[in-house]
Design a protein around this motif. Structure first.
Motif, short mmCIF file in Angstrom:
data_model
loop_
_atom_site.label_atom_id
_atom_site.label_comp_id
_atom_site.label_asym_id
_atom_site.label_seq_id
_atom_site.Cartn_x
_atom_site.Cartn_y
_atom_site.Cartn_z
N GLU A 208 85.40 50.27 -0.03
CA GLU A 208 84.68 51.47 1.80
C GLU A 208 83.22 50.79 1.94
OE1 GLU A 208 85.34 53.41 5.76
OE2 GLU A 208 87.38 53.82 4.05
N ILE A 209 82.82 51.53 1.17
CA ILE A 209 81.53 51.34 1.02
C ILE A 209 80.69 50.15 0.63
CG2 ILE A 209 78.95 52.65 0.26
CD1 ILE A 209 80.72 55.21 0.23
N ALA A 210 80.99 49.59 -0.70
CA ALA A 210 81.12 48.69 -0.67
C ALA A 210 81.14 47.53 0.23
CB ALA A 210 81.66 47.88 -2.11
N ALA A 211 82.04 47.55 1.15
CA ALA A 211 82.80 46.30 1.82
C ALA A 211 81.17 46.35 3.33
CB ALA A 211 83.84 46.35 2.62
N ALA A 212 81.38 47.76 3.69
CA ALA A 212 80.59 48.51 5.02
C ALA A 212 78.89 47.48 4.16
CB ALA A 212 81.05 49.66 5.14
N GLY A 213 78.13 47.34 2.57
CA GLY A 213 77.46 47.38 3.19
C GLY A 213 76.97 45.78 2.91
N GLY A 214 78.35 45.33 1.75
CA GLY A 214 77.78 44.35 1.06
C GLY A 214 77.19 44.51 -0.33
N HIS A 215 77.68 45.55 -0.67
CA HIS A 215 77.50 46.00 -1.81
C HIS A 215 77.68 44.94 -2.93
CE1 HIS A 215 74.58 48.62 -0.02
NE2 HIS A 215 75.61 49.02 0.39
N ILE A 433 68.96 38.78 6.57
CA ILE A 433 69.14 39.23 6.23
C ILE A 433 70.28 40.14 6.90
CG2 ILE A 433 68.66 41.80 5.56
CD1 ILE A 433 65.92 41.20 5.37
N TYR A 434 71.43 40.19 6.58
CA TYR A 434 72.17 40.91 7.42
C TYR A 434 73.31 41.69 7.35
CZ TYR A 434 72.57 35.52 7.61
OH TYR A 434 72.26 34.66 7.69
N CYS A 435 73.17 42.36 5.71
CA CYS A 435 73.75 43.69 5.24
C CYS A 435 72.47 44.25 4.83
CB CYS A 435 74.79 43.49 4.79
SG CYS A 435 75.06 42.53 3.87
N ASN A 436 72.94 45.66 4.42
CA ASN A 436 72.24 46.92 3.87
C ASN A 436 71.63 46.53 2.48
OD1 ASN A 436 72.05 49.08 5.82
ND2 ASN A 436 73.65 49.80 5.24
N ALA A 471 67.53 53.07 -10.26
CA ALA A 471 68.94 53.51 -9.85
C ALA A 471 68.12 54.27 -8.26
CB ALA A 471 69.60 54.55 -10.26
N TYR A 472 67.17 54.09 -7.98
CA TYR A 472 66.14 54.66 -6.67
C TYR A 472 66.82 53.72 -5.11
CZ TYR A 472 63.03 56.99 -3.95
OH TYR A 472 62.24 57.77 -2.61
N ASP A 473 66.35 52.52 -5.91
CA ASP A 473 66.17 51.77 -4.62
C ASP A 473 68.34 51.52 -4.06
OD1 ASP A 473 63.92 51.33 -4.28
OD2 ASP A 473 64.00 49.50 -4.17
N ARG A 474 68.51 51.89 -5.14
CA ARG A 474 70.35 51.30 -5.16
C ARG A 474 70.62 51.89 -4.20
NH1 ARG A 474 70.62 46.05 -5.35
NH2 ARG A 474 68.89 45.39 -6.92
N ILE A 475 70.17 53.67 -4.56
CA ILE A 475 70.92 54.99 -3.89
C ILE A 475 71.01 54.99 -2.64
CG2 ILE A 475 70.09 57.63 -4.02
CD1 ILE A 475 70.53 57.21 -7.01
N LEU A 476 69.22 54.83 -2.13
CA LEU A 476 68.71 54.50 -1.05
C LEU A 476 69.88 53.90 0.12
CD1 LEU A 476 64.88 54.45 -1.84
CD2 LEU A 476 66.08 56.74 -1.05
N LYS A 477 69.81 52.10 -0.31
CA LYS A 477 70.01 51.73 0.30
C LYS A 477 72.04 51.79 0.35
CE LYS A 477 67.99 47.44 -1.47
NZ LYS A 477 68.48 46.06 -2.27
N VAL A 478 72.43 52.21 -0.65
CA VAL A 478 73.65 52.48 -0.65
C VAL A 478 74.58 54.11 0.13
CG1 VAL A 478 76.08 53.66 -1.67
CG2 VAL A 478 74.27 51.61 -2.91
N SER A 479 73.50 54.81 0.37
CA SER A 479 72.86 55.81 1.00
C SER A 479 73.12 55.30 2.59
CB SER A 479 71.77 57.16 0.67
OG SER A 479 70.74 55.92 1.13
N HIS A 495 75.07 62.59 2.18
CA HIS A 495 75.38 60.84 2.60
C HIS A 495 74.55 60.88 1.10
CE1 HIS A 495 74.64 60.58 7.10
NE2 HIS A 495 75.84 60.75 6.63
N LEU A 496 73.27 61.26 0.26
CA LEU A 496 72.73 60.95 -0.44
C LEU A 496 73.71 61.25 -1.61
CD1 LEU A 496 69.38 62.10 0.21
CD2 LEU A 496 69.65 59.64 -0.60
N ALA A 497 73.96 62.82 -1.42
CA ALA A 497 74.47 63.21 -2.28
C ALA A 497 75.76 62.19 -2.92
CB ALA A 497 75.52 64.34 -2.63
#
Length: 512
Positions: A208-215, A433-436, A471-479, A495-497
């Motif tokens: 669900e998170i992947a779909a919401a942010g295009g990850h 740019i359309y998603c996180n 991993a730092y930027d990726r964590i921020l984008k996912v959070s 959200h970060l956790a």
């Protein structure tokens, strides 16, 4: 006598108009010019047989066929019909004056019947741009072309039928498709649903998170844990295709010849799952006659790579640039073609060759260093482009047999769409740019700002879990995506956790 009509040539996912000219005069032999490929050169024999089947004849005089512009290579068998009617006109077997009003294309069988062709949709779009009256084409391709409005789509089954129409002996009812009605009636029509999945709630949440942010996401787990089943259901929770996305996706499949018979419009997000023996050309596109690859066929949808470490290293590495640029450029000595490649990558893999490393019940039998060597088949730069690393564990018997009600794809998709709407508003000033997941690094600090408590949590995670710097930027984008799903303007500690737990492969010592 010289006769002229028009066809079309596909270049990438677009088309350009080709003039077909035929001259019949004094002399003997048959000549063809305009850089035709072998399929076009062989059309002489198909045309001769088809003309005889329709009670016409092939001129025995000197016949010259030219495909203009003459400096562009022409490919495929789709010019058979246009060449045949031009020969009839140039040899005075028919007297029609309509040849210049229509795009005429189709492959001829020896008995004069017409076979379907590739790339009909972009050719129809170009015909409308250039104000042609209509498009005469095989009946099997009619619905595909008919989604283009303001252009008469005239389906024919035989050469004789096409000639009779051009001479005014018969009338043909144009095919009409209400594009918006077809789109509205079939959008979000899937054969799978998340309600069929028992258990695996944490994996559903990750998807669900992947779909919401295009990850992009990779799932690691033992055989039979449900990785493929979950991946196949990811398109069902993605936001519905817009009409423009549907048209773009249909064009790509039209060029590749992947649309089914009597197909009109692709209304569901594509899901492509190539086998691990695929070549790099088949994945990204190209070849002697350039065709879109799997990453373009999954444009606006999902590319699923099952058993990721089994793919050849060179195949995986060619995806790196398209994943960043959202398109792939096929360059040759005389031509350069762009194909869209805006896809979500979903990969799955076993944690080791035997499949049971970190299994809660079964013991891994792989020797020292084998797990690390197995995982190292996936390069760091590729992993760097995958935001979520999810560990999948087998479903217990109690969960499989439970009768509890699970969420449907529609319910999950509703939350995803709400999060995407927040992102669309956030990036409305940013083109492309359309998603996180599409945020460049220079935007991450601004859009994904965290408070002091969040910084402390990140610092602890980096130190204790041994997370890598990438991993730092990726964590921020996912959070940021997790916060959007919660409709929160700021990124909170929780959200970060949640985002931190999705970096399994970045942890020191994960592979033993």
């Amino acid at each position: 006598m010289v006769a002229k009509t028009f066809g079309g040539a596909v270049h990438g996912v677009d088309a350009r108009t080709i003039m077909v000219e035929v001259s019949v005069g004094q002399g003997v032999r048959f000549f063809m010019s305009g850089l035709p490929d072998n399929a076009i050169k062989e059309s002489q024999h198909r045309i001769e047989s088809a003309l005889k089947s329709a009670s016409y004849f092939m001129p025995r005089n000197k016949t010259v066929v030219n495909l203009a512009p003459a400096d562009i290579r022409k490919e495929g068998s789709a010019y058979d019909l246009s060449i045949a009617v031009c020969i009839l006109k140039a040899s005075a077997q028919i007297t029609t004056e309509k040849l210049g009003e229509y795009i005429i294309m189709g492959e001829l069988a020896l008995d004069g019947k017409l076979r379907p062709i590739k790339g009909v949709l972009p050719i129809a779009i170009q015909a409308r741009k250039e104000k042609f009256k209509g498009f005469i084409l095989p009946a099997d391709n009619a619905r595909e072309a008919a989604i283009v409005n303001d252009l008469e789509i005239l389906p024919v089954n035989t050469l004789k039928e096409a000639v009779d129409f051009l001479e005014g002996k018969i009338s043909i009812e144009p095919v009409y498709v209400d594009t918006r009605e077809v789109f509205a009636s079939k959008v979000n029509h899937y054969d799978t649903d998340f309600k069929d999945v028992q258990g695996q709630e944490n994996i559903k949440r990750a998807l669900e998170i992947a779909a919401a942010g295009g990850h992009n996401v990779i799932m690691i787990g033992p055989p039979g844990a449900g990785k493929t089943m979950l991946a196949k259901r990811l398109p069902t929770i993605l936001p519905p295709l817009t009409l423009n996305e549907a048209l773009e996706t249909t064009k790509i499949h039209s060029v590749a010849g992947k649309l089914g018979r009597d197909a009109a419009l692709i209304t569901a997000r594509p899901f492509r799952s190539p086998h691990h023996t695929i070549s790099d050309v088949a994945l990204v596109g190209g070849g002697g006659n350039p065709q879109p690859g799997e990453i373009s066929l999954s444009n606006n949808g999902v590319l699923f790579l099952d058993e990721l470490p089994e793919f050849k290293r060179t195949v995986l590495e060619v995806m790196r640039q398209p994943m960043e640029e959202r398109r792939v450029t096929i360059s040759r000595a005389k031509v350069s073609i762009d194909y869209p490649a805006n896809f979500m990558l979903v990969a799955s893999m076993n944690p080791c060759p035997c499949g049971y490393f970190n299994h809660p019940e079964k013991e891994c039998v792989c020797g020292p260093g084998i797990v690390h060597r197995y995982l190292s088949k996936i390069s760091g730069p590729l992993l760097d482009r995958i935001d979520l690393h999810v560990e999948v564990v087998p479903v217990s018997f109690d969960e499989m047999t439970a009768n509890r009600k699970t969420e449907t794809s529609d319910e999950i998709r509703e939350r995803v769409v709400q999060a995407r709407n927040i992102q669309a508003n956030r990036f409305k000033q940013q083109e492309y740019i359309y998603c996180n997941a599409m945020m460049p690094s220079n935007m991450v600090k601004e859009v994904c700002a965290v408070n002091e408590a969040g910084k402390a949590l990140l610092k602890t995670a980096m130190e204790r879990l041994g997370l890598s710097a990438r991993a730092y930027d990726r964590i921020l984008k996912v959070s940021r995506t997790v916060a959007d799903l919660a409709a929160s303007e700021e990124i909170k500690v929780e959200h970060l956790a949640e985002a931190i737990q999705y970096r399994s492969l970045d942890r020191d010592g994960w592979a033993g």
